[in-house]
Motif scaffolding. Sequence first.
Motif, mmCIF file in Angstrom:
data_model
loop_
_atom_site.group_PDB
_atom_site.id
_atom_site.type_symbol
_atom_site.label_atom_id
_atom_site.label_comp_id
_atom_site.label_asym_id
_atom_site.label_seq_id
_atom_site.Cartn_x
_atom_site.Cartn_y
_atom_site.Cartn_z
ATOM 1 N N TYR A 132 0.814 -1.219 0.000
ATOM 2 C CA TYR A 132 0.000 0.000 0.000
ATOM 3 C C TYR A 132 0.840 1.259 0.000
ATOM 4 C CZ TYR A 132 -3.218 -3.582 1.568
ATOM 5 O OH TYR A 132 -3.935 -4.730 1.673
ATOM 6 N N LYS A 133 2.081 1.139 -0.462
ATOM 7 C CA LYS A 133 3.020 2.255 -0.387
ATOM 8 C C LYS A 133 2.541 3.476 -1.168
ATOM 9 C CE LYS A 133 6.649 1.470 -2.452
ATOM 10 N NZ LYS A 133 7.682 0.576 -2.834
ATOM 11 N N THR A 134 2.045 3.319 -2.367
ATOM 12 C CA THR A 134 1.649 4.471 -3.175
ATOM 13 C C THR A 134 0.411 5.149 -2.599
ATOM 14 O OG1 THR A 134 0.424 3.017 -4.652
ATOM 15 C CG2 THR A 134 2.652 3.603 -5.301
ATOM 16 N N ILE A 135 -0.540 4.375 -2.116
ATOM 17 C CA ILE A 135 -1.739 4.964 -1.502
ATOM 18 C C ILE A 135 -1.361 5.763 -0.265
ATOM 19 C CG2 ILE A 135 -3.911 4.423 -0.333
ATOM 20 C CD1 ILE A 135 -4.094 1.949 -2.172
ATOM 21 N N LEU A 136 -0.529 5.168 0.595
ATOM 22 C CA LEU A 136 -0.127 5.873 1.814
ATOM 23 C C LEU A 136 0.732 7.089 1.506
ATOM 24 C CD1 LEU A 136 0.563 3.002 4.338
ATOM 25 C CD2 LEU A 136 -1.335 4.597 4.306
ATOM 26 N N ASN A 137 1.545 7.022 0.469
ATOM 27 C CA ASN A 137 2.342 8.186 0.100
ATOM 28 C C ASN A 137 1.451 9.340 -0.343
ATOM 29 O OD1 ASN A 137 4.816 7.177 0.760
ATOM 30 N ND2 ASN A 137 5.316 6.525 -1.307
ATOM 31 N N TRP A 138 0.409 9.064 -1.122
ATOM 32 C CA TRP A 138 -0.511 10.127 -1.537
ATOM 33 C C TRP A 138 -1.263 10.700 -0.347
ATOM 34 C CZ3 TRP A 138 -0.652 13.144 -5.478
ATOM 35 C CH2 TRP A 138 -0.090 12.746 -6.670
ATOM 36 N N ILE A 139 -1.742 9.850 0.545
ATOM 37 C CA ILE A 139 -2.457 10.327 1.731
ATOM 38 C C ILE A 139 -1.529 11.166 2.601
ATOM 39 C CG2 ILE A 139 -3.538 9.585 3.892
ATOM 40 C CD1 ILE A 139 -4.654 7.174 2.320
ATOM 41 N N ALA A 140 -0.300 10.692 2.810
ATOM 42 C CA ALA A 140 0.654 11.442 3.624
ATOM 43 C C ALA A 140 1.012 12.769 2.965
ATOM 44 C CB ALA A 140 1.921 10.615 3.856
ATOM 45 N N PHE A 141 1.187 12.774 1.644
ATOM 46 C CA PHE A 141 1.534 14.000 0.937
ATOM 47 C C PHE A 141 0.425 15.045 1.081
ATOM 48 C CE2 PHE A 141 1.568 16.556 -2.994
ATOM 49 C CZ PHE A 141 2.805 17.156 -2.844
ATOM 50 N N VAL A 142 -0.815 14.649 0.853
ATOM 51 C CA VAL A 142 -1.948 15.575 0.980
ATOM 52 C C VAL A 142 -2.084 16.050 2.418
ATOM 53 C CG1 VAL A 142 -4.474 15.716 0.824
ATOM 54 C CG2 VAL A 142 -3.168 14.665 -1.015
ATOM 55 N N THR A 143 -1.906 15.152 3.377
ATOM 56 C CA THR A 143 -1.993 15.516 4.792
ATOM 57 C C THR A 143 -0.901 16.497 5.177
ATOM 58 O OG1 THR A 143 -2.910 13.334 5.266
ATOM 59 C CG2 THR A 143 -2.085 14.590 7.134
ATOM 60 N N ILE A 144 0.310 16.267 4.731
ATOM 61 C CA ILE A 144 1.417 17.173 5.056
ATOM 62 C C ILE A 144 1.159 18.560 4.489
ATOM 63 C CG2 ILE A 144 3.848 17.654 4.555
ATOM 64 C CD1 ILE A 144 4.305 14.609 4.715
ATOM 65 N N ILE A 145 0.738 18.642 3.240
ATOM 66 C CA ILE A 145 0.494 19.937 2.604
ATOM 67 C C ILE A 145 -0.648 20.674 3.295
ATOM 68 C CG2 ILE A 145 -0.259 21.067 0.468
ATOM 69 C CD1 ILE A 145 2.624 20.032 0.425
ATOM 70 N N SER A 146 -1.755 19.993 3.534
ATOM 71 C CA SER A 146 -2.900 20.664 4.173
ATOM 72 C C SER A 146 -2.589 21.038 5.617
ATOM 73 C CB SER A 146 -4.156 19.793 4.086
ATOM 74 O OG SER A 146 -3.955 18.579 4.763
ATOM 75 N N PHE A 147 -1.955 20.129 6.361
ATOM 76 C CA PHE A 147 -1.632 20.402 7.767
ATOM 77 C C PHE A 147 -0.653 21.570 7.872
ATOM 78 C CE2 PHE A 147 0.671 19.317 11.751
ATOM 79 C CZ PHE A 147 -0.410 19.419 12.605
ATOM 80 N N SER A 148 0.370 21.588 7.046
ATOM 81 C CA SER A 148 1.343 22.681 7.136
ATOM 82 C C SER A 148 0.734 24.009 6.703
ATOM 83 C CB SER A 148 2.582 22.364 6.311
ATOM 84 O OG SER A 148 2.244 22.206 4.959
ATOM 85 N N SER A 149 -0.153 24.020 5.713
ATOM 86 C CA SER A 149 -0.783 25.282 5.308
ATOM 87 C C SER A 149 -1.741 25.798 6.380
ATOM 88 C CB SER A 149 -1.490 25.128 3.968
ATOM 89 O OG SER A 149 -2.518 24.183 4.061
ATOM 90 N N ILE A 150 -2.470 24.906 7.045
ATOM 91 C CA ILE A 150 -3.368 25.322 8.131
ATOM 92 C C ILE A 150 -2.565 25.881 9.297
ATOM 93 C CG2 ILE A 150 -4.960 24.448 9.891
ATOM 94 C CD1 ILE A 150 -6.044 22.522 7.726
ATOM 95 N N VAL A 151 -1.502 25.182 9.691
ATOM 96 C CA VAL A 151 -0.673 25.655 10.810
ATOM 97 C C VAL A 151 -0.018 26.984 10.460
ATOM 98 C CG1 VAL A 151 1.434 25.152 12.121
ATOM 99 C CG2 VAL A 151 -0.292 23.390 11.817
ATOM 100 N N THR A 152 0.459 27.153 9.235
ATOM 101 C CA THR A 152 1.063 28.416 8.820
ATOM 102 C C THR A 152 0.049 29.550 8.854
ATOM 103 O OG1 THR A 152 2.562 27.184 7.388
ATOM 104 C CG2 THR A 152 2.360 29.537 6.972
#
Length: 174
Positions: free
Chosen positions: A18-38
């Motif tokens: 499930y590496k590609t699925i988890l990579n996409w979920i992690a990528f979207v989560t990192i981008i959204s989480f960092s933009s919200i925190v910023t």
Amino acid sequence: MKTDIVQDEPKLILTYPYKTILNWIAFVTIISFSSIVTWILKNLIHEGTDESGRMIIVIALVCIPLLLCLLVCYFYLNAAKLEIDKNNSLKYYTYGRRGHSVLQFRFAMEDIQEIKGSKLPLGCSKIMIKIKNPIFCGFYEKKIDKQINVSVIAEREKVDFFIQEFLNRHSDKL
């Protein structure tokens, strides 16, 4: 004259399914989480009250370690792969800086001393292998004169097949 190097397809590849699925979920989560925190930090800094100063400290102590944990998971989650060739030579890969597989060790099936498997959720298993005297494949090939441990997370059926094949080979020698 240019010759093409033709490599045979590996008989079995053990890697996280499930590496590609988890990579996409992690990528979207990192981008959204960092933009919200910023955005929150920008508004709190602009406000400039004592309460906003405390909130900035809380966010820095809670959110930044969470974001770093997500980044580590994104880059290094299940970053290992084991390939078994038709002639029963094994190649252990890890992922390099840009997501490309890098060959770390080569060894034969006879070099395996011990295999342990443990079941994980989502139809996966973790396999831990103790290898004696593998060949390190870095800048140059070098035989390592000590035992190393490697682990790979893969589909349960493939891990069971690999363990069964190892046990069959091992019992033939006894």
